[in-house]
Design an enzyme around this catalytic site. Structure first.
Site, PDB file in Angstrom:
ATOM      1  N   PHE A 174     -49.392   4.047 -58.253  1.00  0.00           N
ATOM      2  CA  PHE A 174     -50.323   4.367 -57.166  1.00  0.00           C
ATOM      3  C   PHE A 174     -49.556   4.988 -55.991  1.00  0.00           C
ATOM      4  O   PHE A 174     -48.572   4.428 -55.520  1.00  0.00           O
ATOM      5  CB  PHE A 174     -51.053   3.086 -56.723  1.00  0.00           C
ATOM      6  CG  PHE A 174     -51.982   3.326 -55.567  1.00  0.00           C
ATOM      7  CD1 PHE A 174     -53.084   4.154 -55.694  1.00  0.00           C
ATOM      8  CD2 PHE A 174     -51.740   2.732 -54.333  1.00  0.00           C
ATOM      9  CE1 PHE A 174     -53.935   4.391 -54.625  1.00  0.00           C
ATOM     10  CE2 PHE A 174     -52.588   2.962 -53.263  1.00  0.00           C
ATOM     11  CZ  PHE A 174     -53.690   3.792 -53.413  1.00  0.00           C
ATOM     12  N   GLN A 175     -50.001   6.141 -55.567  1.00  0.00           N
ATOM     13  CA  GLN A 175     -49.402   6.887 -54.446  1.00  0.00           C
ATOM     14  C   GLN A 175     -47.935   7.249 -54.687  1.00  0.00           C
ATOM     15  O   GLN A 175     -47.153   7.333 -53.751  1.00  0.00           O
ATOM     16  CB  GLN A 175     -49.584   6.130 -53.133  1.00  0.00           C
ATOM     17  CG  GLN A 175     -51.068   6.019 -52.764  1.00  0.00           C
ATOM     18  CD  GLN A 175     -51.296   5.551 -51.349  1.00  0.00           C
ATOM     19  OE1 GLN A 175     -50.498   4.791 -50.797  1.00  0.00           O
ATOM     20  NE2 GLN A 175     -52.398   5.974 -50.750  1.00  0.00           N
TER      21      GLN A 175
ATOM     22  N   MET B 122     -57.618  37.773 -36.813  1.00  0.00           N
ATOM     23  CA  MET B 122     -56.534  38.600 -37.333  1.00  0.00           C
ATOM     24  C   MET B 122     -56.858  39.132 -38.726  1.00  0.00           C
ATOM     25  O   MET B 122     -56.586  40.301 -39.040  1.00  0.00           O
ATOM     26  CB  MET B 122     -55.225  37.789 -37.347  1.00  0.00           C
ATOM     27  CG  MET B 122     -54.022  38.598 -37.725  1.00  0.00           C
ATOM     28  SD  MET B 122     -53.803  40.027 -36.652  1.00  0.00           S
ATOM     29  CE  MET B 122     -52.466  39.477 -35.615  1.00  0.00           C
TER      30      MET B 122
ATOM     31  N   LYS C  21     -39.705   1.465 -51.599  1.00  0.00           N
ATOM     32  CA  LYS C  21     -40.059   0.268 -50.842  1.00  0.00           C
ATOM     33  C   LYS C  21     -39.048  -0.877 -51.024  1.00  0.00           C
ATOM     34  O   LYS C  21     -38.773  -1.619 -50.079  1.00  0.00           O
ATOM     35  CB  LYS C  21     -41.461  -0.201 -51.263  1.00  0.00           C
ATOM     36  CG  LYS C  21     -42.064  -1.213 -50.316  1.00  0.00           C
ATOM     37  CD  LYS C  21     -43.499  -1.478 -50.709  1.00  0.00           C
ATOM     38  CE  LYS C  21     -44.193  -2.427 -49.769  1.00  0.00           C
ATOM     39  NZ  LYS C  21     -45.605  -2.597 -50.156  1.00  0.00           N
TER      40      LYS C  21
ATOM     41  N   GLU D  73     -50.803  13.536 -40.898  1.00  0.00           N
ATOM     42  CA  GLU D  73     -49.338  13.667 -41.000  1.00  0.00           C
ATOM     43  C   GLU D  73     -48.848  15.094 -40.757  1.00  0.00           C
ATOM     44  O   GLU D  73     -47.751  15.306 -40.231  1.00  0.00           O
ATOM     45  CB  GLU D  73     -48.849  13.195 -42.381  1.00  0.00           C
ATOM     46  CG  GLU D  73     -48.964  11.709 -42.629  1.00  0.00           C
ATOM     47  CD  GLU D  73     -50.301  11.293 -43.233  1.00  0.00           C
ATOM     48  OE1 GLU D  73     -51.240  12.117 -43.244  1.00  0.00           O
ATOM     49  OE2 GLU D  73     -50.415  10.142 -43.695  1.00  0.00           O
TER      50      GLU D  73
END
Ligand SMILES: Cc1ncc(C[n+]2csc(CCOP(=O)(O)OP(=O)(O)O)c2C)c(N)n1
Length: 562
Positions: free
Chosen positions: A113-114, A470, A163, A51
């Site tokens: 959950f999540q 760097m 949802k 993502e």
């Protein structure tokens, strides 16, 4: 008409003219992906490997074509994986809309959950965010999100959709396009500010323009060019401003700041008037804020009131869209004459730092010079973060706005490949090249699979020095060569890695082969990785020491007395 929430999301995207989204599905956004299935002819979805890189792709897409980038992810880990990309877009003022699914409203606050409070997490890195609790708020939230993303100073907006909101039905009424347009707002500019600015411009003997990313986002390159010629002032660009003013113009004085050109450092140090346009005096530009432009008055033109007097004290400012402000100034200013001053500054353009490279390796700057010769004028360059980014900014001559896409504010290693995928999606006919480092490429190489799956023929040039260059350079200059955890020496074979993903790979080990290898890469019409083997001891110069000011510029290895 009654419509499912998820379908309303699709309709609202179409209202905004969205035809491409980047993202990754999951349980709490599954209904929105279900709706997408019916809209797949109108809205192209690019499924990335992670993502974070979907956000970078949406960001690269937005920077390349000026539209709003759209990214979607599921709740919990999907949403938190967006965070770096959102922060990156926030720091660089990129218009982005992120849509996340969340657990149903009945499960919110129960450590389901999540479940993650993504509006809480992203509050400081978005212009605004929405948690949609009621069906009737869904369409207005999406419409407002797009308006906020592009109003004034652009930036990211997040919409978190539980949802049950995407599952349930409600009445959908298409938006009136005129109303949608009217939602985007720009601040008005004040008359007094303009006349005071004109007085300052007329009084100046050694004016310099410091141009930032605001020029690019407001599409003000033409106006900037006219302004610079009328004022007869050298133009220095921040890294975000590069490409806003053609590097081929005589008045171009180069990159300003820590790794900026000697000419730019001289210009700001000796100037009596610094006109900052769409720029924010970041610490990488201003260094020691108290000493920046010590002999100059500062006139600041910007759309964001919060930037005025934030980092440096200005003598005057004009708030407004820089394109409109520059138009007004151009109409009023009349031709100025500072020929002697312009010569003094531009005459220094040839003062270059010592160029280091070892004979049996490739000189990274020669690769960039070759690209400069070989690529078309409208080619887009993206970068990751590190030395390779600064060599690109210093060496490549950008002549067209939106051709340089780099992580300026957040300095996000891993940005470049996703950004290249986004840019190439926006402009399939244009050449898109990502300049990366071996450290950065290890963070985003899985996105080669995205480029291969969707036949997005980007070229990734890995400046492979086997180190986190760097950071190693800083350890060399400021930490007594104590190379703590910067030596990578990974066994990764980048050519085989590219091939494993279904891309093409080629190794460049000699300066003499630069042209032929690049020619081959450019002719493949497929994703290509060029493993460019360079020495670990090539530094980025010039360098202004941390906390230093432009007059303390280091042209070669070694610290100045300051
Ligand atoms: C995500 C992230 N982690 C750490 C850093 C700190 N950092 C800045 S440059 C750099 C080294 C980059 O190495 P590489 O990609 O190989 O590029 P090079 O400097 O060698 O060209 C690091 C670790 C960062 N900018 N971003």
């Amino acid at each position: 008409m009654m419509m499912r929430g998820a379908n309303i999301v699709m309709e609202c995207l179409l209202e905004q003219g969205v035809d491409t989204v980047f993202g990754f599905p999951g349980g709490q956004i599954i209904v929105i992906y279900d709706a997408l299935y019916d809209y797949r002819d109108k809205i192209r979805h690019i499924l990335t490997s992670h993502e974070q890189h979907a956000t970078h792709a949406a960001d690269g897409y937005a920077r390349a074509n000026g539209k709003v980038g759209v990214v979607m992810a599921t709740s919990g880990p999907g949403a938190t994986n967006l965070v770096t990309g959102i922060a990156n877009a926030y720091m660089d003022s990129v218009p982005l809309v992120a849509i996340t699914g969340n657990v149903p409203t009945t499960l919110i606050g129960r450590d389901s959950f999540q479940e993650v409070d993504i509006t809480g997490v992203t509050m400081p890195i978005t212009k605004y965010n929405f948690f949609v609790k009621r069906m009737e708020d869904l369409a207005p939230a999406i419409r407002r999100a797009f308006a906020i993303a592009v109003s004034g100073r652009p930036g990211p907006v997040l919409i978190d959709i539980p949802k049950d909101i995407s599952t349930h039905y409600t009445e959908y009424t298409p938006a009136d396009p005129a109303e949608l347009k009217a939602n985007a707002k720009m601040p008005e500019m004040g008359k007094e500010a303009l006349s005071q600015a004109l007085d300052m411009l007329h009084d100046a003997k050694r004016p310099v323009i410091y141009a930032g990313g605001g020029i690019v986002s407001s599409g003000a390159s033409k106006e900037l060019s006219e302004f610079a010629r009328k004022l007869q002032a050298p133009v220095c660009c921040s890294i975000m401003g590069l490409s806003a003013f053609s590097a081929k113009e005589k008045l171009f004085a180069g990159l300003i700041g820590m790794h900026g050109s000697f000419a730019a450092a001289k210009a700001v140090t000796e100037s009596d008037l610094i006109v900052a346009v769409g720029a924010r005096f970041s610490d990488r530009v201003a260094g020691n804020r108290k000493k920046f432009g010590i002999n100059a008055r500062i006139l600041h033109i910007d759309i964001d009131a919060a930037e005025i007097d934030k980092n440096v004290k200005t003598a005057s400012h004009i708030l407004g869209d820089v394109k409109q402000v520059l138009k007004k100034l151009n109409a009023a200013i009349g031709q100025q004459d500072h020929a002697g001053w312009v010569e003094q500054v531009t005459g220094c353009k040839s003062v270059a730092p010592k160029e280091e490279f070892e004979g049996d390796n490739v000189n990274p700057r020669d690769v960039l010079r070759a690209l400069n010769r070989m690529l078309k004028k409208d080619a887009i360059i993206t970068t990751d973060v590190g030395q390779h980014q600064m060599w690109t900014a210093q060496t490549y001559e950008f002549t067209m706005p939106r051709t340089f896409i780099t992580s300026g504010g957040l300095g996000t290693m891993g940005f470049g490949v996703g950004a290249a995928i986004g840019a190439k999606t926006a402009w399939p006919e244009r050449q898109v090249v990502c300049i990366s480092g071996d450290g950065s490429f290890h963070m985003n190489c899985a996105e080669l699979s995205t480029a291969v799956s969707y036949k997005i023929p980007i070229i990734v040039i890995v400046m492979n020095n086997s180190v986190l260059g760097m950071v190693r350079q800083w350890q060399k200059l400021f930490f007594d060569q104590r190379f703590s955890e910067t030596t990578l020496e990974r066994a990764t074979d980048y050519v085989k890695l590219a091939e494993a993903f279904g891309a093409k790979g080629i190794r460049l080990t000699k300066n003499a082969d630069i042209d032929s290898v690049l020619k081959w890469a450019l002719s493949q019409n497929a994703p290509v990785v060029v493993d460019c083997v360079i020495s670990r001891d090539v530094n980025v110069f010039p360098m202004i020491p941390p906390g230093g000011s432009p007059e303390e510029i280091i042209l070669e290895e070694g610290l100045s007395d300051a």
